[in-house]
Design an enzyme around this catalytic site. Structure first.
Site, PDB file in Angstrom:
ATOM      1  N   CYS A 115      -1.300   5.733   0.317  1.00  0.00           N
ATOM      2  CA  CYS A 115      -1.658   6.296   1.621  1.00  0.00           C
ATOM      3  C   CYS A 115      -0.775   5.766   2.747  1.00  0.00           C
ATOM      4  O   CYS A 115      -0.868   6.227   3.881  1.00  0.00           O
ATOM      5  CB  CYS A 115      -3.123   5.999   1.929  1.00  0.00           C
ATOM      6  SG  CYS A 115      -4.246   6.787   0.772  1.00  0.00           S
ATOM      7  N   HIS A 271      -4.869   4.717   9.199  1.00  0.00           N
ATOM      8  CA  HIS A 271      -5.046   5.671   8.107  1.00  0.00           C
ATOM      9  C   HIS A 271      -6.524   6.031   8.033  1.00  0.00           C
ATOM     10  O   HIS A 271      -7.396   5.154   8.054  1.00  0.00           O
ATOM     11  CB  HIS A 271      -4.572   5.048   6.786  1.00  0.00           C
ATOM     12  CG  HIS A 271      -5.037   5.807   5.591  1.00  0.00           C
ATOM     13  ND1 HIS A 271      -4.894   7.175   5.483  1.00  0.00           N
ATOM     14  CD2 HIS A 271      -5.694   5.399   4.467  1.00  0.00           C
ATOM     15  CE1 HIS A 271      -5.420   7.567   4.345  1.00  0.00           C
ATOM     16  NE2 HIS A 271      -5.920   6.520   3.712  1.00  0.00           N
ATOM     17  N   ASN A 302     -10.220  11.867   3.709  1.00  0.00           N
ATOM     18  CA  ASN A 302      -9.029  11.045   3.468  1.00  0.00           C
ATOM     19  C   ASN A 302      -7.902  11.941   2.966  1.00  0.00           C
ATOM     20  O   ASN A 302      -7.927  12.397   1.822  1.00  0.00           O
ATOM     21  CB  ASN A 302      -9.356   9.960   2.435  1.00  0.00           C
ATOM     22  CG  ASN A 302      -8.167   9.055   2.138  1.00  0.00           C
ATOM     23  OD1 ASN A 302      -7.029   9.362   2.506  1.00  0.00           O
ATOM     24  ND2 ASN A 302      -8.429   7.958   1.462  1.00  0.00           N
TER      25      ASN A 302
END
Ligand code: COA
Length: 347
Positions: A115, A271, A302
């Site tokens: 990520c 994030h 996400n």
């Protein structure tokens, strides 16, 4: 560092698939509830590719918007970096974006860093622009995209992961700027923890690599599902993101002679993994929640390497009159326990 050389973002673009998957719809797939998902993650819905759009469409869509925003034509792009974990083939996604855009003068490659891929890709693009200018006297314009289609590797029978994930893409154009720009970047990884968040190896792919067979055999194989030990990842994500914010500020202070503190930061783009992770990071850093972007988690879930650049576009659309000169931090954590942060002053 050459004090007069400033490199920053000059254009932003976002792309999310049309199809929305709500928490209520997920209750038809697994034993879960809207209440559980909201309370534990903050997520209300996510976007997923539905078979008509592809990961390439998302990437090119975000890239085109960023180029339009920057007023940059394809022939001006000298470097393309795509942070991505779910392309799962070669040639790289970046080369297919180059082809679609007609950016014939560009180098192109993918960056795989969980990520944190967008942060890694921006750091690499920034460093290349810097070296090209200082060493070769050449001005370089770079296109960086963060994109993932986590729905491609989601096990829709695993309630511990399928409620978290979504698809999307965000892009920036980076080049020399007159004011502000990237002040410092920091990246790190710890592969010792790879077993806590990973995608399975596809059995058919293993067989095929031993004795190569037809492509169809691979495409019909079982998908490489994402697996995660949620609690351990949660704890590591909080600690690591807190550390990354502190480290990138320290790094800047050591080289610039300035003494920026956490209290000087105007806004943070973390994030968008989980609202509880972000809230804990904010608490540990003593940053008020109104200075932290969280809307992406709520509406997109996400989206892996796309979540930070999607956030830039979201905030800009909602608050178009924010003044220049703001001090912002981007921070990410993900698989391979790859993490990173960027300290920027908005041009
Ligand atoms: N709906 C309902 N119940 C669920 C569920 C769901 N979607 N997912 C798990 N549960 C259940 C578990 O089975 C468990 O039940 P049990 O107590 O009967 O065994 C219970 O909820 C608690 O499970 P646990 O995994 O301990 O929950 P948690 O509080 O850790 O929350 C996560 C789970 C995934 C939300 C949390 O661990 C997390 O956010 N982890 C980080 C994830 C992440 O962001 N990863 C990416 C980083 S880049």
């Amino acid at each position: 560092m050459r004090a007069d050389l400033r490199i920053g973002f000059v254009g932003y673009g976002a792309y999310v698939p049309e199809t929305t998957l709500t928490n209520e719809e997920l209750t038809h797939l697994v034993d879960t509830s809207d209440e559980w998902i909201r309370r534990r993650t903050g997520i209300q819905s996510r976007r997923i590719l539905n078979g008509t759009e592809t990961i390439l469409d998302m990437t090119v869509g975000a890239a085109r918007k960023a180029m339009l925003d920057a007023g940059v034509e394809a022939h001006e792009i000298g470097d393309i970096r795509v942070g991505v974990n779910t392309w799962m083939r070669f040639p790289s996604l970046a080369t297919q974006v180059q082809k679609a855009l007609g950016a014939t003068d560009a180098a192109a490659c993918d960056v795989s860093a969980g990520c944190s891929g967008f942060i890694y890709a921006v750091e690499e693009a920034y460093n290349k622009i810097f070296v090209e200018r200082v060493k070769y006297g050449r001005a370089l314009t770079s296109l960086v995209v963060g994109v993932d289609a986590l729905s491609h590797i989601t096990d829709w029978s695993d309630r511990g992961t399928c409620v978290l994930l979504g698809d999307g893409a965000g892009a920036v154009v980076i080049r020399e700027v007159d004011a502000g720009g990237i002040l410092a970047t920091h990246t790190h990884a710890d592969g010792n923890f790879g077993h806590l968040l990973y995608s399975e190896t596809v059995p058919v792919l293993q067989a095929a690599s031993a004795a190569p067979g037809p492509v169809q055999q691979i495409e019909k194989g079982p998908p490489a599902f994402l697996r995660m030990e949620g609690r351990k990842v949660y704890a590591a994500a909080v600690d690591t993101m807190v550390g990354e914010v502190r480290r990138v500020i320290e790094k800047y202070n050591q080289t610039s002679g300035e003494s920026i503190g956490i209290g000087d930061i105007d806004y943070v783009f973390p994030h968008q993994a989980n609202l509880r992770i972000v809230e804990m990071v904010a608490k540990r850093l003593r940053i008020p929640l109104d200075k932290i972007y969280t809307d992406g988690i709520v509406k997109y879930g996400n989206t892996s390497t796309a979540s930070i650049p999607l956030g830039y576009c979201d905030v800009r659309d909602r608050f178009p009159d924010r003044p220049p000169g703001r001090l912002e931090v981007d921070v990410a954590f993900g698989a391979g326990f790859a993490s990173g942060a960027i300290l920027r002053r908005v041009p």
